[in-house]
Design a protein around this motif. Structure first.
Motif, PDB file in Angstrom:
ATOM      1  N   THR A 126      15.644  -6.252 -43.643  1.00  0.00           N
ATOM      2  CA  THR A 126      16.437  -5.620 -42.583  1.00  0.00           C
ATOM      3  C   THR A 126      15.769  -4.394 -41.970  1.00  0.00           C
ATOM      4  O   THR A 126      16.437  -3.592 -41.306  1.00  0.00           O
TER       5      THR A 126
ATOM      6  N   PHE B  53      13.525  -0.936 -40.995  1.00  0.00           N
ATOM      7  CA  PHE B  53      13.264   0.469 -41.324  1.00  0.00           C
ATOM      8  C   PHE B  53      14.015   1.396 -40.374  1.00  0.00           C
ATOM      9  O   PHE B  53      14.381   0.994 -39.276  1.00  0.00           O
TER      10      PHE B  53
ATOM     11  N   GLY C 185      17.755 -11.157 -42.221  1.00  0.00           N
ATOM     12  CA  GLY C 185      16.884 -10.538 -41.223  1.00  0.00           C
ATOM     13  C   GLY C 185      15.782 -11.486 -40.787  1.00  0.00           C
ATOM     14  O   GLY C 185      15.173 -12.178 -41.610  1.00  0.00           O
TER      15      GLY C 185
ATOM     16  N   GLY D  81      13.245 -10.391 -38.415  1.00  0.00           N
ATOM     17  CA  GLY D  81      12.139  -9.671 -37.774  1.00  0.00           C
ATOM     18  C   GLY D  81      10.842 -10.131 -38.424  1.00  0.00           C
ATOM     19  O   GLY D  81      10.809 -11.153 -39.138  1.00  0.00           O
TER      20      GLY D  81
HETATM   21  P1  NA7 Z   1      12.717  -5.451 -38.038  1.00  0.00           P
HETATM   22  O1  NA7 Z   1      11.749  -6.013 -37.089  1.00  0.00           O
HETATM   23  O2  NA7 Z   1      13.445  -4.215 -37.679  1.00  0.00           O
HETATM   24  O3  NA7 Z   1      13.754  -6.598 -38.356  1.00  0.00           O
HETATM   25  C1  NA7 Z   1      14.922  -6.350 -39.072  1.00  0.00           C
HETATM   26  C2  NA7 Z   1      15.768  -7.595 -39.092  1.00  0.00           C
HETATM   27  O4  NA7 Z   1      16.945  -7.325 -39.850  1.00  0.00           O
HETATM   28  C3  NA7 Z   1      16.221  -8.036 -37.713  1.00  0.00           C
HETATM   29  O5  NA7 Z   1      16.249  -9.426 -37.671  1.00  0.00           O
HETATM   30  C4  NA7 Z   1      17.637  -7.454 -37.638  1.00  0.00           C
HETATM   31  O6  NA7 Z   1      18.473  -8.136 -36.754  1.00  0.00           O
HETATM   32  C5  NA7 Z   1      18.075  -7.638 -39.057  1.00  0.00           C
HETATM   33  N1  NA7 Z   1      19.173  -6.756 -39.375  1.00  0.00           N
HETATM   34  C6  NA7 Z   1      19.179  -5.398 -39.329  1.00  0.00           C
HETATM   35  N2  NA7 Z   1      20.388  -4.925 -39.656  1.00  0.00           N
HETATM   36  C7  NA7 Z   1      21.152  -6.006 -39.902  1.00  0.00           C
HETATM   37  C8  NA7 Z   1      22.511  -6.175 -40.276  1.00  0.00           C
HETATM   38  N3  NA7 Z   1      23.317  -5.127 -40.416  1.00  0.00           N
HETATM   39  N4  NA7 Z   1      22.974  -7.422 -40.461  1.00  0.00           N
HETATM   40  C9  NA7 Z   1      22.157  -8.466 -40.272  1.00  0.00           C
HETATM   41  N5  NA7 Z   1      20.881  -8.390 -39.912  1.00  0.00           N
HETATM   42  C10 NA7 Z   1      20.387  -7.164 -39.729  1.00  0.00           C
HETATM   43  O7  NA7 Z   1      12.035  -5.157 -39.450  1.00  0.00           O
HETATM   44  P2  NA7 Z   1      10.866  -5.971 -40.174  1.00  0.00           P
HETATM   45  O8  NA7 Z   1      10.740  -5.419 -41.534  1.00  0.00           O
HETATM   46  O9  NA7 Z   1      11.063  -7.418 -40.029  1.00  0.00           O
HETATM   47  O10 NA7 Z   1       9.588  -5.599 -39.335  1.00  0.00           O
HETATM   48  C11 NA7 Z   1       9.142  -4.257 -39.315  1.00  0.00           C
HETATM   49  C12 NA7 Z   1       7.788  -4.146 -38.706  1.00  0.00           C
HETATM   50  O11 NA7 Z   1       6.845  -4.853 -39.486  1.00  0.00           O
HETATM   51  C13 NA7 Z   1       7.614  -4.703 -37.355  1.00  0.00           C
HETATM   52  O12 NA7 Z   1       7.966  -3.874 -36.318  1.00  0.00           O
HETATM   53  C14 NA7 Z   1       6.122  -4.907 -37.303  1.00  0.00           C
HETATM   54  O13 NA7 Z   1       5.483  -3.690 -37.001  1.00  0.00           O
HETATM   55  C15 NA7 Z   1       5.797  -5.321 -38.669  1.00  0.00           C
HETATM   56  P3  NA7 Z   1      18.702  -7.605 -35.234  1.00  0.00           P
HETATM   57  O14 NA7 Z   1      17.462  -7.963 -34.487  1.00  0.00           O
HETATM   58  O15 NA7 Z   1      18.893  -6.120 -35.324  1.00  0.00           O
HETATM   59  O16 NA7 Z   1      19.919  -8.277 -34.757  1.00  0.00           O
END
Ligand code: NA7
Length: 537
Positions: free
Chosen positions: A386, A388, A191, A193
């Motif tokens: 990944t 929430f 992930g 994010g």
């Molecule tokens: P985020 O911003 O929702 O990021 C989650 C990350 O995990 C994002 O890069 C996703 O990629 C990745 N992801 C989610 N599901 C998968 C799967 N199945 N496979 C691979 N990668 C995945 O959560 P954070 O915890 O980083 O941030 C949360 C909040 O914290 C943010 O909004 C701020 O308020 C501070 P994707 O982009 O979906 O391709």
């Protein structure tokens, strides 16, 4: 007028108000309810207070709102007493701050920790909520306030074999209190994010190797954090009133000064100089102080993105890695942009590898590592960054049952229906400040408006002898029509977290308030000016 405690006893409730969730908004709601003389109980799932700042204790977790704009503004004394050490404080400091607030205002006796709510049922006859926790505690209240947040239920992706991994496994949003030892370990972070890009650079010097699994690259720009100097501290202390006034008037909830020019008002040279300035400016000012047309005109946004691409290519030495890091499917602000320190730089270390899951998709997790379509990599530790179940995750899991047996979990299955992002028709005397459709900006500033609205509405009902508050259908419909009408103007991509797009099986619905602060203010004023017409019985 009878004291609130007497009225509670008369109506058979244990307390006037039950608040669920001891995060930044819950603590504020508790403070105002307590000060106004209501009997109040707070239920918190965690073993301590802080909400997000209790659970997300991973290395590198910190604000990307300026500390003093995120903290409370309700008490000048608190403002004067508390010295934030950094422009963007790290998690331990924020957790300390929230504990300090709870103790300073004598709120701790009202808080029951380790109390996960499993059901909350509305009883029409007594006009009250019966709330139950996993450990069997039961409490009845006239009002139920759920300050459970929109980013509070950690989400693991649906990857085959995830449970089979025999090494250490963590989610950033469920980070353990005990120190985690990274020394000499082969670590995978999944992930990119805000959480993934915060933790990865923090641990690269300790691990034997770090492999970052990226599905969608983010437009990450520098946070530009710095310690708060004695001079700045003195300035903050001396200017509480004007800073508060500015924040209260701000549409975004930040102090950043919006730019007055559009992108192509400037020459190429002027643009470059301006972009450099923005690149070096704090946190969210890349959005809030950038050219006016950044989010309104694709060519303008693409111009800024071209500047960012050049920056990334300049920092990351290996151009094949740089290629993978540059977003191709969204412009700036298409997904929630993270703010970073040493992020792109870390890819120059020989121990750091980037795996693009778009090029080589995840196949499965095994006992020893992660398999992608190009083969297997072995790890000692997997960190799931990944995200929430955004927006409705916590409230849909609380077993809330409203009027006529209406279950909130089912009612919102295709997406939430709200009024001001904090009330729902069919759920009398339930408020959820900081909920879906509420904010788009510096969250505590929006949330405080919702807490105040809740508090004032409850106060109005108390003063006028009403015991049941429910948003009328027309009120909810008008708010939802606004969300639908303005949604197409939002910069956010439909597959991102703000649409619930990351959550397996979740209906994709826009979960923020695209009308922002102006619409929130307008709807709130209308309700107040009408004497909450249609809300009270
Ligand atoms: P985020 O911003 O929702 O990021 C989650 C990350 O995990 C994002 O890069 C996703 O990629 C990745 N992801 C989610 N599901 C998968 C799967 N199945 N496979 C691979 N990668 C995945 O959560 P954070 O915890 O980083 O941030 C949360 C909040 O914290 C943010 O909004 C701020 O308020 C501070 P994707 O982009 O979906 O391709």
């Amino acid at each position: 007028m009878a004291a609130p405690e007497d009225r509670s006893a008369e109506s058979g409730t244990d307390v006037d108000v039950v608040i669920v969730g001891a995060g930044i908004l819950g603590i504020y709601q508790l403070y105002v309810a307590d000060r106004a003389g209501y009997s109040v109980r707070m239920l918190e799932q965690g073993g301590g207070v802080g909400g997000t700042w209790y659970w997300n204790r991973y290395p590198g977790c910190r604000f990307d709102s300026e500390s003093y704009t995120y903290g409370y503004l309700f008490s000048e004394e608190l403002w004067q007493e508390w010295d934030w050490s950094e422009e963007f404080a790290a998690q331990p400091e924020t957790e300390r701050y929230l504990n300090y607030v709870v103790d300073k205002f004598g709120l701790r006796p009202h808080i029951r920790l380790d109390s996960r709510v499993t059901s909350a049922t509305w009883d029409e006859d007594s006009a009250s909520w019966a709330t139950r926790t996993a450990d069997g505690f039961e409490i009845r209240s006239r009002y139920l306030v759920s300050t459970t947040g929109v980013l509070s239920v950690p989400q693991f992706p649906d990857v085959p074999g995830r449970e089979d991994f025999a090494g250490e496994s963590y989610h950033t949003g469920l980070w353990p209190k005990e120190p985690v030892d990274f020394e000499g370990k082969r670590v995978a972070v999944i992930g990119t994010g805000s959480s993934g890009v915060q933790i990865a650079p923090m641990i690269t010097d300790q691990v034997e190797s770090l492999t970052l699994y990226q599905r969608t690259p983010s437009w990450a720009t520098p946070l530009n954090n710095h310690p708060i100097s004695a001079k700045q501290q003195a300035y903050l202390k001396a200017n509480f009133a004007s800073i508060r006034a500015e924040l209260e008037a701000s549409v975004t909830g930040f102090l950043h000064k919006p730019a007055t020019r559009n992108t192509f008002d400037d020459t190429a040279e002027e643009r470059r100089a301006f972009y450099e300035e923005i690149w070096n400016s704090p946190g969210f000012s890349k959005l809030t102080a950038n050219y006016k047309d950044l989010l309104l005109r694709q060519e303008a946004n693409a111009e800024w993105c071209a500047f960012l691409e050049e920056k990334i290519r300049g920092i990351v030495k290996d151009q094949a890695t740089a290629d993978k890091l540059i977003p191709r499917d969204h412009l700036y602000g298409g997904l929630r942009p993270p703010y970073v320190a040493d992020y792109y730089e870390m890819f120059n270390k020989p121990t750091v590898t980037l795996v693009s899951l778009r090029e080589t998709p995840l196949v499965k997790v095994t006992a020893t590592g992660i398999e992608t379509s190009d083969g297997m990599r072995e790890f000692d530790m997997i960190i799931w960054a990944t995200g929430f179940d955004f927006g409705t995750g916590a409230m849909r899991r609380m077993g809330i049952v409203g009027a006529g047996g209406l279950a909130l979990g089912d009612h919102w299955a295709a997406g939430p229906l709200t009024y001001l992002g904090m009330m729902a028709h069919g759920f009398p005397n339930l408020f959820f400040p900081g909920g879906p459709h509420g904010a788009s900006g510096n969250n505590p500033r929006y949330g405080a408006l919702q807490v105040d609205f809740t508090h004032n509405l409850i106060g109005y009902a108390r003063d006028h002898g009403f015991r049941r508050i429910e948003v009328p259908t027309e009120g909810e419909a008008a708010w939802m029509a606004m969300i639908e009408k303005l949604r197409p103007y939002s910069s956010f991509q439909e597959r991102g977290q703000y649409y619930g797009g990351n959550t397996p099986g979740k209906a994709k619905r826009f979960l923020l308030n695209p009308g922002g602060r102006p619409k929130l203010d307008a709807f709130m004023s209308r309700a107040v000016e009408s004497g909450y017409q249609g809300f009270l019985r």
